[in-house]
Design a protein around this motif. Structure first.
Motif, short mmCIF file in Angstrom:
data_model
loop_
_atom_site.label_atom_id
_atom_site.label_comp_id
_atom_site.label_asym_id
_atom_site.label_seq_id
_atom_site.Cartn_x
_atom_site.Cartn_y
_atom_site.Cartn_z
N PHE A 182 -5.81 8.63 -11.22
CA PHE A 182 -5.78 7.61 -11.92
C PHE A 182 -5.24 6.37 -11.30
O PHE A 182 -5.47 5.21 -11.49
CB PHE A 182 -5.20 7.73 -13.44
CG PHE A 182 -6.13 8.60 -14.29
CD1 PHE A 182 -7.19 7.96 -14.91
CD2 PHE A 182 -5.63 9.76 -14.54
CE1 PHE A 182 -8.02 8.79 -15.84
CE2 PHE A 182 -6.43 10.82 -15.41
CZ PHE A 182 -7.54 10.12 -16.14
N THR A 183 -3.96 6.70 -10.30
CA THR A 183 -3.63 5.15 -9.76
C THR A 183 -4.66 4.73 -8.85
O THR A 183 -4.53 3.43 -8.38
CB THR A 183 -2.28 5.81 -9.06
OG1 THR A 183 -2.62 6.82 -8.00
CG2 THR A 183 -1.11 6.10 -9.71
N HIS A 184 -5.45 5.54 -8.03
CA HIS A 184 -6.54 4.97 -7.18
C HIS A 184 -7.63 4.57 -8.00
O HIS A 184 -8.07 3.38 -7.36
CB HIS A 184 -6.97 6.29 -6.30
CG HIS A 184 -6.33 6.36 -5.17
ND1 HIS A 184 -6.38 5.80 -4.06
CD2 HIS A 184 -5.27 7.49 -4.76
CE1 HIS A 184 -5.49 6.45 -3.01
NE2 HIS A 184 -5.02 7.03 -3.64
N ARG A 185 -8.04 4.89 -9.09
CA ARG A 185 -9.14 4.32 -9.95
C ARG A 185 -8.66 2.94 -10.61
O ARG A 185 -9.53 2.07 -10.50
CB ARG A 185 -9.63 5.38 -10.77
CG ARG A 185 -10.15 6.64 -10.39
CD ARG A 185 -11.67 6.23 -9.88
NE ARG A 185 -12.16 7.44 -9.11
CZ ARG A 185 -13.59 7.38 -8.85
NH1 ARG A 185 -14.64 6.17 -9.14
NH2 ARG A 185 -14.07 8.30 -8.01
N PHE A 186 -7.45 2.97 -11.23
CA PHE A 186 -7.02 2.04 -12.14
C PHE A 186 -5.69 1.16 -11.77
O PHE A 186 -5.32 0.07 -12.31
CB PHE A 186 -6.72 2.65 -13.65
CG PHE A 186 -8.05 3.27 -14.09
CD1 PHE A 186 -9.18 2.86 -14.18
CD2 PHE A 186 -7.77 4.44 -14.30
CE1 PHE A 186 -10.22 3.42 -14.53
CE2 PHE A 186 -8.95 5.39 -14.71
CZ PHE A 186 -10.10 4.86 -14.79
N GLY A 187 -5.08 1.50 -10.52
CA GLY A 187 -3.88 0.95 -10.28
C GLY A 187 -3.90 0.28 -8.99
O GLY A 187 -3.07 0.17 -8.33
N GLY A 188 -5.16 -0.14 -8.56
CA GLY A 188 -5.32 -0.53 -7.07
C GLY A 188 -4.63 -1.90 -7.16
O GLY A 188 -4.20 -2.17 -5.96
N ARG A 189 -4.48 -2.89 -7.90
CA ARG A 189 -4.05 -4.09 -7.81
C ARG A 189 -2.72 -4.20 -8.38
O ARG A 189 -1.76 -5.01 -8.09
CB ARG A 189 -4.76 -5.04 -8.68
CG ARG A 189 -6.10 -5.18 -8.00
CD ARG A 189 -6.96 -6.33 -8.86
NE ARG A 189 -8.47 -6.61 -8.48
CZ ARG A 189 -9.22 -7.42 -8.99
NH1 ARG A 189 -8.75 -8.07 -9.98
NH2 ARG A 189 -10.41 -7.42 -8.56
N THR A 190 -2.14 -3.09 -9.19
CA THR A 190 -0.78 -3.25 -9.61
C THR A 190 0.35 -2.35 -9.08
O THR A 190 1.42 -2.70 -8.82
CB THR A 190 -0.85 -2.93 -11.08
OG1 THR A 190 -1.43 -1.55 -11.28
CG2 THR A 190 -1.54 -3.75 -11.98
N ILE A 191 -0.30 -1.22 -8.07
CA ILE A 191 0.69 -0.50 -7.48
C ILE A 191 0.63 -0.73 -6.09
O ILE A 191 -0.60 -0.63 -5.55
CB ILE A 191 0.25 1.06 -7.87
CG1 ILE A 191 0.37 1.26 -9.48
CG2 ILE A 191 1.27 1.98 -7.05
CD1 ILE A 191 -0.15 2.67 -9.91
N PRO A 192 1.58 -0.77 -5.33
CA PRO A 192 1.88 -1.01 -3.78
C PRO A 192 0.70 -0.02 -3.00
O PRO A 192 1.14 1.26 -3.64
CB PRO A 192 3.05 -1.13 -3.57
CG PRO A 192 3.67 -1.31 -4.83
CD PRO A 192 2.90 -0.84 -5.91
N HIS A 193 0.26 -0.30 -2.02
CA HIS A 193 -0.65 0.70 -1.47
C HIS A 193 0.40 1.84 -0.63
O HIS A 193 -0.14 3.00 -0.49
CB HIS A 193 -1.21 -0.05 -0.18
CG HIS A 193 -2.31 1.07 0.53
ND1 HIS A 193 -3.47 1.46 -0.15
CD2 HIS A 193 -2.38 1.29 1.88
CE1 HIS A 193 -3.78 2.25 0.72
NE2 HIS A 193 -3.36 2.16 1.91
N HIS A 194 1.67 1.53 -0.12
CA HIS A 194 2.23 2.26 0.35
C HIS A 194 2.60 3.78 -0.91
O HIS A 194 2.85 4.93 -0.70
CB HIS A 194 3.80 2.08 0.87
CG HIS A 194 4.69 1.33 -0.21
ND1 HIS A 194 4.53 -0.21 -0.16
CD2 HIS A 194 5.80 1.69 -0.93
CE1 HIS A 194 5.49 -0.41 -1.09
NE2 HIS A 194 6.00 0.65 -1.26
N VAL A 195 2.91 3.16 -2.04
CA VAL A 195 3.00 4.03 -3.22
C VAL A 195 1.81 5.08 -3.50
O VAL A 195 2.07 6.21 -3.64
CB VAL A 195 3.22 3.40 -4.38
CG1 VAL A 195 3.53 4.22 -5.77
CG2 VAL A 195 4.64 2.48 -4.45
N HIS A 196 0.81 4.53 -3.17
CA HIS A 196 -0.50 5.39 -3.28
C HIS A 196 -0.54 6.44 -2.30
O HIS A 196 -0.85 7.72 -2.59
CB HIS A 196 -1.82 4.46 -3.00
CG HIS A 196 -2.30 3.45 -4.20
ND1 HIS A 196 -2.81 4.28 -5.16
CD2 HIS A 196 -2.43 2.30 -4.27
CE1 HIS A 196 -3.02 3.12 -6.19
NE2 HIS A 196 -2.83 2.34 -5.73
#
Length: 319
Positions: free
Chosen positions: A262-276
């Motif tokens: 869900f972070t990859h699908r829906f959090g692309g703009r709100t969650i920093p890439h290093h957190v991904h």
């Protein structure tokens, strides 16, 4: 394009950049990952050794646990040593074909892990709902067949990923902001149409994860119905206590998987890439690290087997 063949838009190698924005902390970040990998290898190999040598554990439930442990060690070994080389020695280059091999094994083994958890749920269903027929239903031949079927399903569904990646033209560089070769992380470097890659990735996730979760849900629905109908509270507690380790394993595996999805699908703009990237690594590392601990703590037979093994070794040393 840097690192590409002159005759095509296929790169000779990719560069795995590790965790972006945190390059200066790579050495420190590597320490907990290295510690988790050591626990994974020691814990799961210890479980496999114990199950293979302790005759009391030669039962379907523990055969499936040994298969889960083997899968867990394999999935971690497919990316952690390479990740540590990135963090410690700055060895970031990975050959194009090696990247495809790593990608295949990571996705195939995570699919296999999900399948083994499903088989373990079916094992608990048979043990609780058909206790008198348990040993006749789950024979060694049946266990071998369902294990091979689960492995074959993962292999057949993940092979297309390599062909989908290989067909793409790459003109956006060869720098992957990740610690391992993930299907969509590689596909996003292409200047071609990756819609098929995204659609097939979703289909594979549904066919494996969706199917396995449905089977697990149905198994536990039947188990709960059977346990509720037992005559005494002691019998109900004893029956359900055999499932606690498996329920913990399901939570440990699927919660990080859902969070990662869900972070990859829906959090692309709100969650920093290093957190991904952190979440993606924990999604692969956390279940293999915790599963042997959970089963070691929660399962009486494994605790007793460990104590017996240590006592026998101490006696042999003293004699």
């Amino acid at each position: 394009m840097h690192g590409a063949n002159s005759s095509s838009l296929t790169p000779r190698y990719f560069i795995l950049n590790g965790i972006p924005e945190l390059e200066a902390l790579h050495t420190w970040i590597s320490l907990p990952f290295c510690f988790m990998y050591i626990i994974t290898v020691l814990g799961n190999c210890g479980l496999i050794y114990l199950i293979s040598h302790e005759e009391a554990l030669h039962r379907p439930m523990y055969y499936f646990l040994a298969l889960l442990s083997l899968t867990d060690v394999s999935v971690c070994t497919s990316f952690v040593p390479n990740m540590l080389c990135i963090f410690w020695f700055n060895l970031k280059e990975i050959d194009f074909d090696a990247c495809l091999v790593q990608m295949f094994f990571i996705h195939m083994l995570t699919g296999m892990e999900s399948g083994v958890l499903m088989l373990m749920a079916l094992d608990r269903y048979v043990a609780i709902c058909y206790p008198l027929r348990y040993s006749t239903i789950l024979t060694n031949m049946v266990i071998t067949k369902v294990g091979f079927a689960t492995f074959s399903r993962s292999v057949l569904l993940m092979i297309p990923f390599t062909f989908l990646i290989r067909r793409l033209p790459y003109c956006k560089g060869n720098l992957i902001h990740h610690t391992y070769c993930d299907h969509m992380s590689v596909a996003k470097l292409s200047c071609g149409n990756i819609k098929i890659n995204a659609i097939y990735g979703l289909i594979a996730a549904i066919l494996i994860g969706g199917f396995d979760m449905f089977c697990i849900f149905m198994s536990y629905t039947m188990i709960i119905r059977a346990v509720v109908n037992l005559p005494s509270s002691d019998a109900r507690h004893k029956a359900f206590s055999t499932c606690t380790s498996h329920i913990c394993a399901i939570v440990i595996t699927y919660v990080p998987a859902f969070f990662n999805f869900f972070t990859h699908r829906f959090g692309g703009r709100t969650i920093p890439h290093h957190v991904h990237i952190f979440i993606a690594n924990l999604y692969l590392l956390l279940p293999p690290t915790l599963n042997p601990i959970v089963y070691g703590v929660k399962t009486k037979q494994i605790r007793e087997g460990l104590i017996k093994l240590f006592l026998e070794r101490n006696i042999l040393r003293m004699s």
